[in-house]
Motif scaffolding. Structure first.
Motif, PDB file in Angstrom:
ATOM      1  N   CYS A 183       1.809   6.751  -7.101  1.00  0.00           N
ATOM      2  CA  CYS A 183       1.003   7.349  -7.414  1.00  0.00           C
ATOM      3  C   CYS A 183       0.802   8.899  -6.883  1.00  0.00           C
ATOM      4  CB  CYS A 183      -0.661   6.907  -7.268  1.00  0.00           C
ATOM      5  SG  CYS A 183      -0.800   5.269  -7.935  1.00  0.00           S
ATOM      6  N   CYS A 184       1.830   9.333  -6.035  1.00  0.00           N
ATOM      7  CA  CYS A 184       1.852  10.777  -5.791  1.00  0.00           C
ATOM      8  C   CYS A 184       3.139  11.506  -6.594  1.00  0.00           C
ATOM      9  CB  CYS A 184       2.278  10.681  -4.240  1.00  0.00           C
ATOM     10  SG  CYS A 184       1.069  10.502  -2.925  1.00  0.00           S
ATOM     11  N   ILE A 185       3.794  10.640  -7.350  1.00  0.00           N
ATOM     12  CA  ILE A 185       4.995  11.249  -8.113  1.00  0.00           C
ATOM     13  C   ILE A 185       4.443  12.251  -9.029  1.00  0.00           C
ATOM     14  CG2 ILE A 185       6.675  10.706  -9.723  1.00  0.00           C
ATOM     15  CD1 ILE A 185       7.224   7.876  -8.166  1.00  0.00           C
ATOM     16  N   PRO A 186       3.275  12.081  -9.693  1.00  0.00           N
ATOM     17  CA  PRO A 186       2.829  13.329 -10.523  1.00  0.00           C
ATOM     18  C   PRO A 186       2.436  14.557  -9.551  1.00  0.00           C
ATOM     19  CG  PRO A 186       1.836  11.301 -11.206  1.00  0.00           C
ATOM     20  CD  PRO A 186       2.477  11.148 -10.072  1.00  0.00           C
ATOM     21  N   ILE A 187       2.558  14.590  -8.524  1.00  0.00           N
ATOM     22  CA  ILE A 187       2.131  15.784  -7.516  1.00  0.00           C
ATOM     23  C   ILE A 187       0.693  16.007  -7.714  1.00  0.00           C
ATOM     24  CG2 ILE A 187       2.528  17.872  -6.684  1.00  0.00           C
ATOM     25  CD1 ILE A 187       5.163  17.704  -7.803  1.00  0.00           C
ATOM     26  N   VAL A 188       0.243  16.173  -9.046  1.00  0.00           N
ATOM     27  CA  VAL A 188      -1.261  16.542  -8.979  1.00  0.00           C
ATOM     28  C   VAL A 188      -2.232  15.424  -8.641  1.00  0.00           C
ATOM     29  CG1 VAL A 188      -3.311  16.962 -10.650  1.00  0.00           C
ATOM     30  CG2 VAL A 188      -0.960  18.111 -10.908  1.00  0.00           C
ATOM     31  N   THR A 189      -1.738  14.156  -8.746  1.00  0.00           N
ATOM     32  CA  THR A 189      -2.637  13.154  -8.170  1.00  0.00           C
ATOM     33  C   THR A 189      -2.592  12.697  -6.739  1.00  0.00           C
ATOM     34  OG1 THR A 189      -0.716  11.508  -9.062  1.00  0.00           O
ATOM     35  CG2 THR A 189      -2.343  12.041 -10.855  1.00  0.00           C
ATOM     36  N   LEU A 243       0.963  -1.299  -0.106  1.00  0.00           N
ATOM     37  CA  LEU A 243      -0.109  -0.081   0.070  1.00  0.00           C
ATOM     38  C   LEU A 243       0.957   1.139  -0.115  1.00  0.00           C
ATOM     39  CD1 LEU A 243      -2.754   1.327   0.030  1.00  0.00           C
ATOM     40  CD2 LEU A 243      -2.807   0.892   2.610  1.00  0.00           C
ATOM     41  N   ASN A 244       2.037   1.341   0.854  1.00  0.00           N
ATOM     42  CA  ASN A 244       2.911   2.429   0.822  1.00  0.00           C
ATOM     43  C   ASN A 244       3.599   2.728  -0.357  1.00  0.00           C
ATOM     44  OD1 ASN A 244       3.824   4.315   2.772  1.00  0.00           O
ATOM     45  ND2 ASN A 244       5.600   3.523   1.843  1.00  0.00           N
ATOM     46  N   LEU A 245       3.975   1.526  -1.091  1.00  0.00           N
ATOM     47  CA  LEU A 245       4.821   1.862  -2.411  1.00  0.00           C
ATOM     48  C   LEU A 245       3.707   2.281  -3.369  1.00  0.00           C
ATOM     49  CD1 LEU A 245       6.937  -1.351  -2.428  1.00  0.00           C
ATOM     50  CD2 LEU A 245       7.608   0.964  -1.877  1.00  0.00           C
ATOM     51  N   LEU A 246       2.606   1.753  -3.442  1.00  0.00           N
ATOM     52  CA  LEU A 246       1.504   2.332  -4.368  1.00  0.00           C
ATOM     53  C   LEU A 246       0.921   3.640  -4.248  1.00  0.00           C
ATOM     54  CD1 LEU A 246      -1.536  -0.583  -4.592  1.00  0.00           C
ATOM     55  CD2 LEU A 246      -0.046   0.177  -6.559  1.00  0.00           C
ATOM     56  N   CYS A 247       1.073   4.106  -2.988  1.00  0.00           N
ATOM     57  CA  CYS A 247       0.680   5.444  -2.660  1.00  0.00           C
ATOM     58  C   CYS A 247       1.634   6.369  -3.032  1.00  0.00           C
ATOM     59  CB  CYS A 247       0.351   5.668  -1.222  1.00  0.00           C
ATOM     60  SG  CYS A 247       0.021   7.249  -0.425  1.00  0.00           S
ATOM     61  N   PHE A 291      -8.922   5.283  -6.129  1.00  0.00           N
ATOM     62  CA  PHE A 291      -8.310   6.250  -6.585  1.00  0.00           C
ATOM     63  C   PHE A 291      -9.240   6.951  -7.899  1.00  0.00           C
ATOM     64  CE2 PHE A 291      -5.380   7.677  -9.946  1.00  0.00           C
ATOM     65  CZ  PHE A 291      -4.327   8.176  -9.129  1.00  0.00           C
ATOM     66  N   LYS A 292      -9.754   5.741  -8.562  1.00  0.00           N
ATOM     67  CA  LYS A 292     -10.457   6.351  -9.950  1.00  0.00           C
ATOM     68  C   LYS A 292     -11.804   6.930  -9.430  1.00  0.00           C
ATOM     69  CE  LYS A 292     -12.757   4.188 -13.926  1.00  0.00           C
ATOM     70  NZ  LYS A 292     -13.213   2.801 -14.346  1.00  0.00           N
ATOM     71  N   GLN A 293     -12.590   6.517  -8.299  1.00  0.00           N
ATOM     72  CA  GLN A 293     -13.764   7.116  -8.022  1.00  0.00           C
ATOM     73  C   GLN A 293     -13.553   8.122  -7.526  1.00  0.00           C
ATOM     74  OE1 GLN A 293     -15.449   5.004  -4.398  1.00  0.00           O
ATOM     75  NE2 GLN A 293     -17.163   4.600  -5.452  1.00  0.00           N
ATOM     76  N   ASN A 294     -12.605   8.682  -6.773  1.00  0.00           N
ATOM     77  CA  ASN A 294     -12.476  10.117  -6.003  1.00  0.00           C
ATOM     78  C   ASN A 294     -11.326  10.855  -6.735  1.00  0.00           C
ATOM     79  OD1 ASN A 294     -14.180   9.614  -3.732  1.00  0.00           O
ATOM     80  ND2 ASN A 294     -12.696   8.068  -3.163  1.00  0.00           N
TER      81      ASN A 294
END
Length: 231
Positions: free
Chosen positions: A31-37, A24-28, A68-71
């Motif tokens: 997915c945070c790398i683009p900053i906007v996401t 979960l931490n690695l996924l987060c 992630f997709k829903q929100n």
């Protein structure tokens, strides 16, 4: 011997939870790398940890990307608002720190108070978004009101969130490297998981029972609709 290798053994259950938090931490983080996401990523992380605390999670990756997709849209808007606010507070504090005299001291205290309010809202807003359907405005309002209403929990969660970050300021290269590695592996997800125990207790106060909403004829606009109810 059979008990030692039983998958229901507490050791295996614990190691399974650690593995889930690492994933979960690695996924987060990814997915945070683009900053906007980042907002959608943090929201998805709390969506999973809230389910983990209730022992409701099934597949970590599937649940993460579902939220992630829903929100995504609403979380991105909220994240941009929080990001701009943080930048404004940062630059304002830098300007105020250069002021001297009573005016500078008063403004410094005022902006520190704003910073604390910001941190309280930041603490709640993504978990609230992950759990409830609401407008962006009401998500901000509800996050603020929950933070104030449950102030003891809020303070405790702020402390829990601050403790790992404090280790990064230890003036020792070996300690810093070890803590940074732990952060990358499971730091953020572990903090979210610990705080989720408190969020579950808090959110249970705001999930209306079906019978009560029908009897009281409560308008739908005033109900916090649980994301967990949605398939």
């Amino acid at each position: 011997m059979d008990r030692l290798f039983n998958m229901d053994n507490k050791f295996f259950v614990f190691m399974g939870r650690v593995a889930d938090l690492i994933i979960l931490n690695l996924l987060c983080l990814l997915c945070c790398i683009p900053i906007v996401t980042a907002g959608a990523s943090i929201t998805a992380m709390f969506y999973v940890t809230l389910k983990m605390v209730r022992n409701e999670e099934s597949y970590i990756v599937k649940s993460f990307f579902k939220s992630f997709k829903q929100n995504f849209k609403q979380a991105t808007i909220i994240h941009l608002i929080m990001l701009v606010t943080a930048l404004l507070l940062f630059f304002d504090l830098r300007i105020v720190n250069q002021l001297e005299g009573t005016v500078g001291q008063v403004l410094h205290v005022i902006f520190i108070a704003f910073m604390l309010l910001y941190l309280m809202i930041f603490l709640y807003i993504y978990p609230v978004l992950s759990k409830f359907y609401n407008t962006t405005r009401n998500t901000f309002v509800n996050s603020f009101l929950m933070a104030i209403r449950h102030l003891p929990y809020t303070i405790l969660m702020l402390v829990i969130s601050a403790i790992p970050a404090a280790f990064l300021f230890i003036p020792n290269a070996a300690v810093f490297s070890s803590v940074l590695m732990l952060f990358i592996l499971l730091g953020f997800a572990t903090v979210a998981y610990c705080n989720s125990y408190f969020f579950v207790k808090i959110f249970d106060n705001y999930i209306p029972k079906e019978e009560e909403t029908q009897e009281d004829n409560v308008p739908e606009d005033n109900i916090l609709e649980d994301h967990g109810e949605q398939a």
